[in-house]
Design an enzyme around this catalytic site. Structure first.
Site, mmCIF file in Angstrom:
data_model
loop_
_atom_site.group_PDB
_atom_site.id
_atom_site.type_symbol
_atom_site.label_atom_id
_atom_site.label_comp_id
_atom_site.label_asym_id
_atom_site.label_seq_id
_atom_site.Cartn_x
_atom_site.Cartn_y
_atom_site.Cartn_z
ATOM 1 N N CYS A 42 0.971 -1.245 -0.112
ATOM 2 C CA CYS A 42 -0.021 -0.124 -0.106
ATOM 3 C C CYS A 42 1.204 1.215 0.013
ATOM 4 O O CYS A 42 2.042 1.309 0.401
ATOM 5 C CB CYS A 42 -0.853 -0.011 1.193
ATOM 6 S SG CYS A 42 -2.211 1.475 1.078
ATOM 7 N N ASP A 44 0.313 3.763 1.824
ATOM 8 C CA ASP A 44 0.340 4.311 3.027
ATOM 9 C C ASP A 44 1.643 4.709 3.512
ATOM 10 O O ASP A 44 2.469 3.654 3.596
ATOM 11 C CB ASP A 44 -0.574 3.281 3.732
ATOM 12 C CG ASP A 44 -0.758 3.893 5.267
ATOM 13 O OD1 ASP A 44 0.258 4.311 5.848
ATOM 14 O OD2 ASP A 44 -1.951 3.961 5.641
ATOM 15 N N ARG A 46 2.704 4.708 6.409
ATOM 16 C CA ARG A 46 3.284 4.078 7.525
ATOM 17 C C ARG A 46 3.640 2.477 7.533
ATOM 18 O O ARG A 46 3.922 1.842 8.432
ATOM 19 C CB ARG A 46 1.973 3.941 8.642
ATOM 20 C CG ARG A 46 1.596 5.248 9.317
ATOM 21 C CD ARG A 46 0.112 5.408 9.638
ATOM 22 N NE ARG A 46 -0.837 5.025 8.605
ATOM 23 C CZ ARG A 46 -1.906 4.897 9.313
ATOM 24 N NH1 ARG A 46 -2.611 5.111 10.550
ATOM 25 N NH2 ARG A 46 -2.959 4.525 8.043
ATOM 26 N N HIS A 98 -2.324 -4.187 4.874
ATOM 27 C CA HIS A 98 -2.175 -3.898 6.236
ATOM 28 C C HIS A 98 -3.365 -3.401 6.897
ATOM 29 O O HIS A 98 -4.295 -2.834 6.158
ATOM 30 C CB HIS A 98 -1.184 -2.712 6.228
ATOM 31 C CG HIS A 98 -1.968 -1.243 5.675
ATOM 32 N ND1 HIS A 98 -2.351 -0.341 6.494
ATOM 33 C CD2 HIS A 98 -2.094 -0.825 4.533
ATOM 34 C CE1 HIS A 98 -2.578 0.729 5.856
ATOM 35 N NE2 HIS A 98 -2.506 0.520 4.407
ATOM 36 N N CYS A 101 -6.185 -0.228 6.913
ATOM 37 C CA CYS A 101 -6.027 0.433 5.411
ATOM 38 C C CYS A 101 -7.110 1.554 5.101
ATOM 39 O O CYS A 101 -8.272 1.137 4.821
ATOM 40 C CB CYS A 101 -5.908 -0.669 4.422
ATOM 41 S SG CYS A 101 -5.528 0.011 2.601
#
Ligand code: CO
Length: 197
Positions: A42, A44, A46, A98, A101
């Protein structure tokens, strides 16, 4: 200080340190890449693949998009797969989702996110297939997390069915596809599935 200037300062410090430890570090790195893993994750912020797996520059060939989706006509993903497998001969594809998400969570709402709605369409279709199971999960965060897992399994299946991947197996080339989920609340990865043909 402007935020981005910090990045350039950090870069200088990092490059200096690497070269201090090994004077040939960048000379060697610039020659060739021989990554052992192909990561699909992803976008993302993090979920930084190298950091959470203890891998270094040169270890991982990376493709990231919102909600780590495998879309059959995604030329960018298909190019990464082709280059990584056919030319770099990578043996392990890791598709890592994750929990929590945002892309998966927003696919479960009726809210519109503009162009992203089209990107997340596959997740809406997946929800329809698993509607009965998802309905039973009353907590919204847990429901999202279950869809995260179902999505990883579905993306792995899509990877397995790509013609070029099938041909790779038929040619006898070693190739494994792993489906993982990263838990941001513990830092740990759950190994959901591994397939080898
Ligand atoms: Co995400």
């Amino acid at each position: 200080m402007k935020d981005y200037l910090q990045l350039l300062l950090e870069n200088k410090a990092w490059a200096y340190e690497k070269e201090y430890i090994n004077p040939d570090y960048f000379k060697e790195m610039a020659k060739v890449q021989t990554p052992r893993f192909l990561w699909i994750g992803c976008a993302d912020s993090r979920v930084p693949p190298n950091e959470i797996t203890g891998t270094l520059p040169g270890d991982m060939f990376v493709h990231r998009n919102i909600a780590n989706l495998v879309v059959e006509n995604d030329l960018s993903l298909l190019s990464v797969l082709t280059y990584g497998i056919k030319y770099l001969k990578i043996k392990h594809i890791i598709l890592c989702g994750h929990y929590g998400c945002g892309g998966v969570a927003s696919s479960m709402t009726d809210q519109s996110f503009g162009i992203i709605d089209g990107w997340l369409k596959g997740l809406k279709d997946l929800q329809k297939i698993h509607v009965n199971e998802l309905k039973k999960v009353t907590d919204p965060a847990e429901r999202t997390n279950r869809l995260v897992e179902l999505s990883v399994l579905s993306q792995v299946e899509k990877l397995r069915n790509i013609k070029f991947i099938q041909e790779t197996w038929e040619s006898g080339q070693e190739l494994y596809i792993h489906g993982w989920v990263y838990d941001m609340s513990t830092g740990l990865i759950k190994d959901l599935i591994q397939i080898e043909k």
